[in-house]
Design a protein around this motif. Structure first.
Motif, PDB file in Angstrom:
ATOM      1  N   ALA A 139      -3.124   9.060   3.579  1.00  0.00           N
ATOM      2  CA  ALA A 139      -2.776   9.273   2.178  1.00  0.00           C
ATOM      3  C   ALA A 139      -3.362   8.173   1.300  1.00  0.00           C
ATOM      4  O   ALA A 139      -3.850   8.437   0.195  1.00  0.00           O
ATOM      5  CB  ALA A 139      -1.258   9.325   2.020  1.00  0.00           C
ATOM      6  N   TYR A 140      -3.312   6.940   1.795  1.00  0.00           N
ATOM      7  CA  TYR A 140      -3.868   5.847   1.005  1.00  0.00           C
ATOM      8  C   TYR A 140      -5.382   6.021   0.853  1.00  0.00           C
ATOM      9  O   TYR A 140      -5.922   5.876  -0.251  1.00  0.00           O
ATOM     10  CB  TYR A 140      -3.559   4.490   1.632  1.00  0.00           C
ATOM     11  N   ALA A 141      -6.052   6.347   1.941  1.00  0.00           N
ATOM     12  CA  ALA A 141      -7.505   6.528   1.877  1.00  0.00           C
ATOM     13  C   ALA A 141      -7.877   7.657   0.919  1.00  0.00           C
ATOM     14  O   ALA A 141      -8.859   7.562   0.167  1.00  0.00           O
ATOM     15  CB  ALA A 141      -8.054   6.812   3.273  1.00  0.00           C
ATOM     16  N   LEU A 150       0.833  -1.199   0.000  1.00  0.00           N
ATOM     17  CA  LEU A 150       0.000   0.000   0.000  1.00  0.00           C
ATOM     18  C   LEU A 150       0.867   1.248   0.000  1.00  0.00           C
ATOM     19  O   LEU A 150       0.569   2.234  -0.683  1.00  0.00           O
ATOM     20  CB  LEU A 150      -0.931  -0.005   1.214  1.00  0.00           C
ATOM     21  N   LEU A 151       1.956   1.205   0.761  1.00  0.00           N
ATOM     22  CA  LEU A 151       2.921   2.306   0.771  1.00  0.00           C
ATOM     23  C   LEU A 151       3.481   2.534  -0.629  1.00  0.00           C
ATOM     24  O   LEU A 151       3.601   3.684  -1.085  1.00  0.00           O
ATOM     25  CB  LEU A 151       4.042   1.989   1.756  1.00  0.00           C
ATOM     26  N   THR A 174     -20.825  -8.540  -0.230  1.00  0.00           N
ATOM     27  CA  THR A 174     -21.217  -7.340  -0.967  1.00  0.00           C
ATOM     28  C   THR A 174     -21.561  -6.218  -0.001  1.00  0.00           C
ATOM     29  O   THR A 174     -22.227  -6.440   1.013  1.00  0.00           O
ATOM     30  CB  THR A 174     -22.421  -7.620  -1.884  1.00  0.00           C
ATOM     31  N   GLY A 175     -21.083  -5.020  -0.304  1.00  0.00           N
ATOM     32  CA  GLY A 175     -21.391  -3.872   0.539  1.00  0.00           C
ATOM     33  C   GLY A 175     -20.546  -2.685   0.148  1.00  0.00           C
ATOM     34  O   GLY A 175     -19.787  -2.718  -0.832  1.00  0.00           O
ATOM     35  N   GLU A 176     -20.648  -1.618   0.927  1.00  0.00           N
ATOM     36  CA  GLU A 176     -19.882  -0.412   0.640  1.00  0.00           C
ATOM     37  C   GLU A 176     -18.492  -0.502   1.253  1.00  0.00           C
ATOM     38  O   GLU A 176     -18.336  -0.894   2.416  1.00  0.00           O
ATOM     39  CB  GLU A 176     -20.589   0.822   1.204  1.00  0.00           C
ATOM     40  N   ALA A 177     -17.489  -0.169   0.460  1.00  0.00           N
ATOM     41  CA  ALA A 177     -16.115  -0.095   0.978  1.00  0.00           C
ATOM     42  C   ALA A 177     -16.004   1.203   1.776  1.00  0.00           C
ATOM     43  O   ALA A 177     -16.008   2.294   1.200  1.00  0.00           O
ATOM     44  CB  ALA A 177     -15.110  -0.115  -0.169  1.00  0.00           C
ATOM     45  N   VAL A 178     -15.927   1.081   3.098  1.00  0.00           N
ATOM     46  CA  VAL A 178     -16.038   2.267   3.947  1.00  0.00           C
ATOM     47  C   VAL A 178     -14.702   2.757   4.495  1.00  0.00           C
ATOM     48  O   VAL A 178     -14.580   3.927   4.866  1.00  0.00           O
ATOM     49  CB  VAL A 178     -17.014   2.018   5.120  1.00  0.00           C
ATOM     50  N   ALA A 179     -13.683   1.906   4.553  1.00  0.00           N
ATOM     51  CA  ALA A 179     -12.418   2.339   5.147  1.00  0.00           C
ATOM     52  C   ALA A 179     -11.327   1.321   4.862  1.00  0.00           C
ATOM     53  O   ALA A 179     -11.594   0.178   4.461  1.00  0.00           O
ATOM     54  CB  ALA A 179     -12.574   2.506   6.659  1.00  0.00           C
ATOM     55  N   VAL A 180     -10.088   1.770   5.054  1.00  0.00           N
ATOM     56  CA  VAL A 180      -8.931   0.882   5.129  1.00  0.00           C
ATOM     57  C   VAL A 180      -8.445   0.969   6.565  1.00  0.00           C
ATOM     58  O   VAL A 180      -8.113   2.059   7.044  1.00  0.00           O
ATOM     59  CB  VAL A 180      -7.827   1.298   4.148  1.00  0.00           C
ATOM     60  N   ASP A 181      -8.451  -0.149   7.286  1.00  0.00           N
ATOM     61  CA  ASP A 181      -8.169  -0.096   8.720  1.00  0.00           C
ATOM     62  C   ASP A 181      -6.668  -0.053   9.002  1.00  0.00           C
ATOM     63  O   ASP A 181      -5.840  -0.022   8.089  1.00  0.00           O
ATOM     64  CB  ASP A 181      -8.859  -1.240   9.467  1.00  0.00           C
ATOM     65  N   GLY A 182      -6.326  -0.051  10.265  1.00  0.00           N
ATOM     66  CA  GLY A 182      -4.928   0.080  10.669  1.00  0.00           C
ATOM     67  C   GLY A 182      -4.052  -1.081  10.272  1.00  0.00           C
ATOM     68  O   GLY A 182      -2.820  -0.968  10.327  1.00  0.00           O
ATOM     69  N   GLY A 212      -6.370   8.574  -1.739  1.00  0.00           N
ATOM     70  CA  GLY A 212      -6.146   8.210  -3.138  1.00  0.00           C
ATOM     71  C   GLY A 212      -6.815   6.934  -3.577  1.00  0.00           C
ATOM     72  O   GLY A 212      -6.668   6.530  -4.732  1.00  0.00           O
ATOM     73  N   CYS A 213      -7.567   6.297  -2.675  1.00  0.00           N
ATOM     74  CA  CYS A 213      -8.149   4.984  -2.976  1.00  0.00           C
ATOM     75  C   CYS A 213      -9.533   5.138  -3.602  1.00  0.00           C
ATOM     76  O   CYS A 213     -10.488   5.565  -2.938  1.00  0.00           O
ATOM     77  CB  CYS A 213      -8.237   4.152  -1.702  1.00  0.00           C
ATOM     78  N   SER A 214      -9.661   4.783  -4.856  1.00  0.00           N
ATOM     79  CA  SER A 214     -10.940   4.916  -5.550  1.00  0.00           C
ATOM     80  C   SER A 214     -11.949   3.857  -5.134  1.00  0.00           C
ATOM     81  O   SER A 214     -13.135   3.956  -5.451  1.00  0.00           O
ATOM     82  CB  SER A 214     -10.717   4.845  -7.062  1.00  0.00           C
ATOM     83  N   THR A 215     -11.493   2.834  -4.416  1.00  0.00           N
ATOM     84  CA  THR A 215     -12.399   1.773  -3.972  1.00  0.00           C
ATOM     85  C   THR A 215     -13.342   2.278  -2.888  1.00  0.00           C
ATOM     86  O   THR A 215     -14.513   1.854  -2.825  1.00  0.00           O
ATOM     87  CB  THR A 215     -11.583   0.580  -3.430  1.00  0.00           C
TER      88      THR A 215
END
Length: 288
Positions: A229-231, A114-115, A252-260, A233-236
């Motif tokens: 920064a990742y969040a 991700l970095l 199936t659902g909404e992509a709401v976050a990228v966790d720690g 730029g993340c189009s997902t």
């Protein structure tokens, strides 16, 4: 492995296409390999099967900061061992060896792909004048004719004491050369330059900057600004997605976050927020 100064590759002379000249190895080394810097060595080979495989094979003896670049990959690999290829000198195909050591807990090493995505996107914005979106977990997207298309990918593989991170990025591919019609390239996205030398310098400098900040924060994605920064730029994120999991399971659902931990958090219709790791996903697609 073909020596860096070898005159020929499986595609013929290194100068058989003046629109796609070979990389300037000496210039890259002068610009990137320096005392006290991350990059300790940089080699360019005319052709190889996979830079990740080659670098992983000598990771035991190679120092952190070893960079291996190929003008052409004949057996390039993506996540889940998916295969892809591109014409010689049409893109950037390289791998780097990173060894965070005791400075970063092993459980945070999963942030390295991700970095790398953040670093590549940051570099391309400055050096090529294009906005690069990140599709979780490892795709690089460029806008071509009003739609997001995959123009590159990242593959991270654990090796003893470290991680090999590989990047493949389509630079000068024309429409008739795309592996699939939905792919993209810097050329098709209207990049301000297709010169691979400054592009590679910019990308590797950006990786170094983000990596040093992340390692200095003991791999804390929040403290190093990496998670934010990742969040950004993340189009997902914010989209309804269909995650195909091993065993035929579907989420199936909404992509709401990228966790720690770098996992994608999917909010389902019944109110559950389910985190999934990159290793849990077979395919991630827009729902419907």
């Amino acid at each position: 492995m073909t020596p860096p100064d070898a005159p020929d590759s499986p595609s013929g002379s290194r100068w058989n296409n003046l629109d796609r000249p070979p990389l300037n190895v000496a210039g890259l080394r002068r610009a990137l390999v320096r005392e006290g810097g991350l990059w300790k060595s940089l080699d360019v080979v005319d052709a190889t099967g996979s830079t990740n495989s080659d670098l992983a094979g000598r990771a035991d003896s190679a120092p952190e900061g070893t960079v291996l670049v190929a003008e052409e990959q004949t057996q390039g690999r993506g996540r889940l061992d998916r295969r892809w290829s591109a014409p010689a000198r049409s893109g950037l195909f390289f791998s780097v060896l990173l060894k965070p050591g005791d400075a970063v807990p092993v459980e945070r090493w999963g942030w390295l792909p991700l970095l790398t995505g953040v670093a590549v996107a940051t570099a391309l914005s400055k050096a090529a004048g294009v906005d690069t979106a990140l599709k979780w977990p490892n795709d690089l997207l460029l806008t071509v004719e009003g739609e997001e298309r995959k123009a590159g990918g990242i593959l991270a593989e654990r090796v003893p004491d470290g991680v090999v991170v590989g990047v493949g990025l389509n630079v000068s591919l024309r429409a008739d050369e795309l592996p699939v019609p939905t792919a993209g390239s810097l050329a098709l996205a209207g990049a301000t330059t297709l010169d691979r030398d400054p592009l590679l310098r910019a990308v590797l400098r950006s990786v170094e900057e983000w990596y040093e900040d992340w390692r200095g924060a003991a791999g804390d994605p929040a403290g190093s600004r990496l998670q934010a920064a990742y969040a950004a730029g993340c189009s997902t994120l914010g989209r309804t997605v269909r995650a195909e999991l091993p065993g035929g399971h579907v989420l199936t659902g909404e992509a709401v976050a990228v966790d720690g931990d770098g996992r994608l958090v999917i909010g389902t219709a019944d109110g559950v927020q389910q985190p999934v790791g990159a290793g849990d996903i077979v395919h991630l697609r827009p729902a419907g």
